[in-house]
Write a protein that holds these residues in place. Structure first.
Motif, PDB file in Angstrom:
ATOM      1  N   LEU A   5       0.828  -1.206   0.000  1.00 12.56           N
ATOM      2  CA  LEU A   5       0.000   0.000   0.000  1.00 12.56           C
ATOM      3  C   LEU A   5       0.863   1.257   0.000  1.00 12.56           C
ATOM      4  CD1 LEU A   5      -2.804  -0.896   2.563  1.00 12.56           C
ATOM      5  CD2 LEU A   5      -3.046  -0.666   0.085  1.00 12.56           C
ATOM      6  N   PRO A   6       0.674   2.141  -0.984  1.00 12.16           N
ATOM      7  CA  PRO A   6       1.341   3.450  -0.932  1.00 12.16           C
ATOM      8  C   PRO A   6       0.517   4.415  -0.087  1.00 12.16           C
ATOM      9  CG  PRO A   6       0.076   3.272  -2.949  1.00 12.16           C
ATOM     10  CD  PRO A   6      -0.130   1.966  -2.198  1.00 12.16           C
ATOM     11  N   PRO A   7       0.997   5.636   0.138  1.00 11.85           N
ATOM     12  CA  PRO A   7       0.186   6.638   0.837  1.00 11.85           C
ATOM     13  C   PRO A   7      -1.123   6.902   0.087  1.00 11.85           C
ATOM     14  CG  PRO A   7       2.478   7.321   0.750  1.00 11.85           C
ATOM     15  CD  PRO A   7       2.357   6.120  -0.144  1.00 11.85           C
ATOM     16  N   LEU A   8      -2.108   7.406   0.825  1.00 12.20           N
ATOM     17  CA  LEU A   8      -3.441   7.654   0.271  1.00 12.20           C
ATOM     18  C   LEU A   8      -3.791   9.139   0.345  1.00 12.20           C
ATOM     19  CD1 LEU A   8      -6.236   6.527  -0.718  1.00 12.20           C
ATOM     20  CD2 LEU A   8      -6.873   6.387   1.703  1.00 12.20           C
ATOM     21  N   SER A   9      -4.304   9.664  -0.766  1.00 16.54           N
ATOM     22  CA  SER A   9      -4.787  11.041  -0.831  1.00 16.54           C
ATOM     23  C   SER A   9      -6.255  11.047  -1.247  1.00 16.54           C
ATOM     24  CB  SER A   9      -3.959  11.849  -1.842  1.00 16.54           C
ATOM     25  OG  SER A   9      -2.616  11.971  -1.425  1.00 16.54           O
ATOM     26  N   LEU A  10      -6.866  12.215  -1.174  1.00 19.05           N
ATOM     27  CA  LEU A  10      -8.257  12.392  -1.597  1.00 19.05           C
ATOM     28  C   LEU A  10      -8.348  13.602  -2.507  1.00 19.05           C
ATOM     29  CD1 LEU A  10     -11.367  11.856  -1.389  1.00 19.05           C
ATOM     30  CD2 LEU A  10     -11.355  13.341   0.638  1.00 19.05           C
ATOM     31  N   TYR A  11      -8.942  13.405  -3.695  1.00 25.67           N
ATOM     32  CA  TYR A  11      -9.207  14.521  -4.605  1.00 25.67           C
ATOM     33  C   TYR A  11     -10.707  14.793  -4.613  1.00 25.67           C
ATOM     34  CZ  TYR A  11      -9.831  17.407  -8.693  1.00 25.67           C
ATOM     35  OH  TYR A  11     -10.198  18.445  -9.514  1.00 25.67           O
ATOM     36  N   ILE A  12     -11.072  16.069  -4.488  1.00 26.90           N
ATOM     37  CA  ILE A  12     -12.473  16.503  -4.475  1.00 26.90           C
ATOM     38  C   ILE A  12     -12.673  17.495  -5.615  1.00 26.90           C
ATOM     39  CG2 ILE A  12     -14.280  17.654  -3.144  1.00 26.90           C
ATOM     40  CD1 ILE A  12     -12.698  16.858  -0.594  1.00 26.90           C
ATOM     41  N   HIS A  13     -13.604  17.180  -6.523  1.00 22.99           N
ATOM     42  CA  HIS A  13     -13.795  18.047  -7.692  1.00 22.99           C
ATOM     43  C   HIS A  13     -15.055  18.890  -7.554  1.00 22.99           C
ATOM     44  CE1 HIS A  13     -12.809  19.257 -11.784  1.00 22.99           C
ATOM     45  NE2 HIS A  13     -14.108  19.238 -12.046  1.00 22.99           N
ATOM     46  N   ILE A  14     -14.884  20.194  -7.728  1.00 24.96           N
ATOM     47  CA  ILE A  14     -16.001  21.141  -7.779  1.00 24.96           C
ATOM     48  C   ILE A  14     -16.011  21.723  -9.188  1.00 24.96           C
ATOM     49  CG2 ILE A  14     -16.920  23.307  -6.863  1.00 24.96           C
ATOM     50  CD1 ILE A  14     -15.726  22.535  -4.156  1.00 24.96           C
ATOM     51  N   PRO A  15     -17.024  21.410  -9.996  1.00 27.11           N
ATOM     52  CA  PRO A  15     -16.912  21.626 -11.445  1.00 27.11           C
ATOM     53  C   PRO A  15     -17.260  23.014 -11.955  1.00 27.11           C
ATOM     54  CG  PRO A  15     -18.971  20.516 -10.945  1.00 27.11           C
ATOM     55  CD  PRO A  15     -18.244  20.655  -9.633  1.00 27.11           C
ATOM     56  N   TRP A  16     -17.802  23.889 -11.115  1.00 25.13           N
ATOM     57  CA  TRP A  16     -18.284  25.163 -11.643  1.00 25.13           C
ATOM     58  C   TRP A  16     -17.207  26.250 -11.646  1.00 25.13           C
ATOM     59  CZ3 TRP A  16     -21.365  22.196  -8.342  1.00 25.13           C
ATOM     60  CH2 TRP A  16     -22.512  21.649  -8.948  1.00 25.13           C
ATOM     61  N   CYS A  17     -17.327  27.154 -12.610  1.00 24.96           N
ATOM     62  CA  CYS A  17     -16.465  28.344 -12.672  1.00 24.96           C
ATOM     63  C   CYS A  17     -17.310  29.493 -13.218  1.00 24.96           C
ATOM     64  CB  CYS A  17     -15.233  28.096 -13.535  1.00 24.96           C
ATOM     65  SG  CYS A  17     -15.592  27.488 -15.182  1.00 24.96           S
ATOM     66  N   ILE A  18     -16.775  30.703 -13.107  1.00 23.09           N
ATOM     67  CA  ILE A  18     -17.528  31.874 -13.575  1.00 23.09           C
ATOM     68  C   ILE A  18     -17.689  31.834 -15.087  1.00 23.09           C
ATOM     69  CG2 ILE A  18     -17.624  34.395 -13.628  1.00 23.09           C
ATOM     70  CD1 ILE A  18     -17.985  33.112 -10.854  1.00 23.09           C
ATOM     71  N   GLN A  19     -16.596  31.512 -15.785  1.00 23.35           N
ATOM     72  CA  GLN A  19     -16.674  31.304 -17.228  1.00 23.35           C
ATOM     73  C   GLN A  19     -15.563  30.351 -17.651  1.00 23.35           C
ATOM     74  OE1 GLN A  19     -16.189  35.273 -18.894  1.00 23.35           O
ATOM     75  NE2 GLN A  19     -14.009  34.957 -19.227  1.00 23.35           N
ATOM     76  N   LYS A  20     -15.796  29.668 -18.762  1.00 23.25           N
ATOM     77  CA  LYS A  20     -14.852  28.677 -19.256  1.00 23.25           C
ATOM     78  C   LYS A  20     -13.728  29.377 -20.019  1.00 23.25           C
ATOM     79  CE  LYS A  20     -13.960  24.197 -20.401  1.00 23.25           C
ATOM     80  NZ  LYS A  20     -13.856  23.045 -19.489  1.00 23.25           N
ATOM     81  N   CYS A  21     -12.476  29.103 -19.630  1.00 24.55           N
ATOM     82  CA  CYS A  21     -11.337  29.705 -20.327  1.00 24.55           C
ATOM     83  C   CYS A  21     -11.066  28.952 -21.631  1.00 24.55           C
ATOM     84  CB  CYS A  21     -10.099  29.666 -19.446  1.00 24.55           C
ATOM     85  SG  CYS A  21     -10.279  30.629 -17.919  1.00 24.55           S
TER      86      CYS A  21
END
Length: 381
Positions: A5-21
């Motif tokens: 087992l390697p170390p464990l991380s957590l990614y949390i995605h929040i998909p909204w933005c003011i405008q798409k670049c």
């Protein structure tokens, strides 16, 4: 050989933005009719609940809240998310919690609220300090807002903060790129992500490509920029990451060292090692917010096992982004494969001058770093 087992991380995605670049190929969606913050938080935590069985008894060493633009969420919302995570998972006492933020969504009270919620590190998407470039890149902030955001981050009780900066921008010359970099350095961030703009498929820039600098200009920007960073105490530890001593991003280091990570939220990717089944599992969540928040569908879009023959390429594709030596023992521990399985590829890499093979570790050469794709193709079965 058995997987460890390697170390464990957590990614949390929040998909909204003011405008798409126009250069952005991340899973982001421009705000049109408000953000369903509370509904989405409930789904995030339900998504995590479904994944808990994959990481039973393990401790999370880092969290990264990315997007989109996570700073469109309230401080109270971020606090709910982090509190919910801590109720469900064991978290290390020195856990790094990074949150992406854009200067155009920065307010002093809001940032202080994120820190109170448990954020220990901000990654601020500056990209440039030049008005014309910011406009070309579709950014909603100006130079003054970018400077204020960095100054605000510096004044808060954070462990660190990062400024995200691009070079090789449309019609940019060497002087313009170095001026941007010097302005970033003057703000004294402990960490800088400094990378070249690339045109990605399925973006507005791919449909209407801007005029980018010539290759010799890009090379000069890279060489002079690296010298400038080193002069001010920033050490390159990854292809596009530079840090003052003790300020490397622990979350990204875990990615590049072939660590494990849960991914929750729209389109989030995960990688989980299951030693008892001799399996490395990759997961992808449903991409679009509307589909993700349809309770009847669940959150998992796809999952697949990383086949044994694909593990060497996957391992080195991540590990050789780092400039640090790669211990031989990590390869066997995190792929479950013997060193003999890659001895021919390693010998070829050494013969071509792409890699040093020491008694206990491998080290990518300067040539190997420059021709990284050539090095990595040696590990494709």
């Amino acid at each position: 050989m058995s997987l460890q087992l390697p170390p464990l991380s957590l990614y949390i995605h929040i998909p909204w933005c003011i405008q798409k670049c126009p250069y952005c190929d991340f899973n982001s969606h421009a705000v049109k009719q408000g953000i369903p913050e509370q509904e989405y938080i409930a789904h995030l935590l339900a998504d995590l609940d479904q994944d808990l069985k994959l990481v039973s008894g393990r401790t999370v060493s880092s969290i990264f809240i990315g997007g989109g633009t996570p700073s469109v969420f309230s401080a109270e919302g971020i606090s709910q998310i982090l509190h919910g995570v801590q109720q469900r998972l064991s978290c290390s006492s020195d856990m790094e919690v990074t949150m992406e933020a854009n200067p155009g969504t920065v307010e002093a009270e809001r940032f202080a609220g994120y820190v109170a919620a448990g954020v220990t590190r901000f990654s601020i998407g500056v990209q440039s300090f030049q008005t014309a470039q910011l406009k070309a890149l579709g950014r909603i902030h100006d130079c003054d807002e970018a400077i204020r955001a960095a100054q605000l981050a510096s004044s808060l009780p954070l462990n660190s903060f990062n400024l995200d900066l691009m070079h090789g921008l449309p019609q940019q010359n060497v002087q313009g790129a170095l001026a941007d970099l010097q302005q970033a350095i003057d703000l004294a961030p402990p960490h800088l992500s400094w990378y070249q703009l690339t045109i990605e498929p399925n973006t507005a820039f791919a449909s209407r490509p801007p005029v980018l600098p010539a290759d010799d200009t890009l090379w000069e920007i890279q060489q002079q920029g690296l010298a400038l960073l080193q002069q001010h105490g920033y050490q390159q530890y990854e292809i596009s990451a530079y840090a003052q001593a003790g300020h490397q991003c622990q979350h990204n280091l875990n990615y590049w060292r072939y660590g494990d990570y849960l991914g929750i939220g729209c389109g989030a990717h995960g990688k989980i090692t299951l030693p008892g089944r001799n399996t490395i599992l990759r997961t992808v969540k449903i991409k679009h917010p509307k589909g993700y928040m349809e309770i009847s569908r669940g959150y998992l879009d796809s999952q697949e096992q990383v086949l044994a023959e694909d593990r060497p390429f996957e391992f080195f594709m991540n590990r050789f982004r780092l400039l640090e030596p790669c211990p031989h023992s990590d390869f066997s521990a995190y792929t479950g494969l013997p060193l003999a399985s890659i001895e021919l590829a390693i010998a070829s890499a050494v013969q071509q001058g792409l890699l040093h093979n020491k008694p206990q570790h491998w080290q990518v050469t300067d040539k190997g770093a420059r021709y990284l794709n050539d090095l990595l193709t040696l590990f494709i079965d």
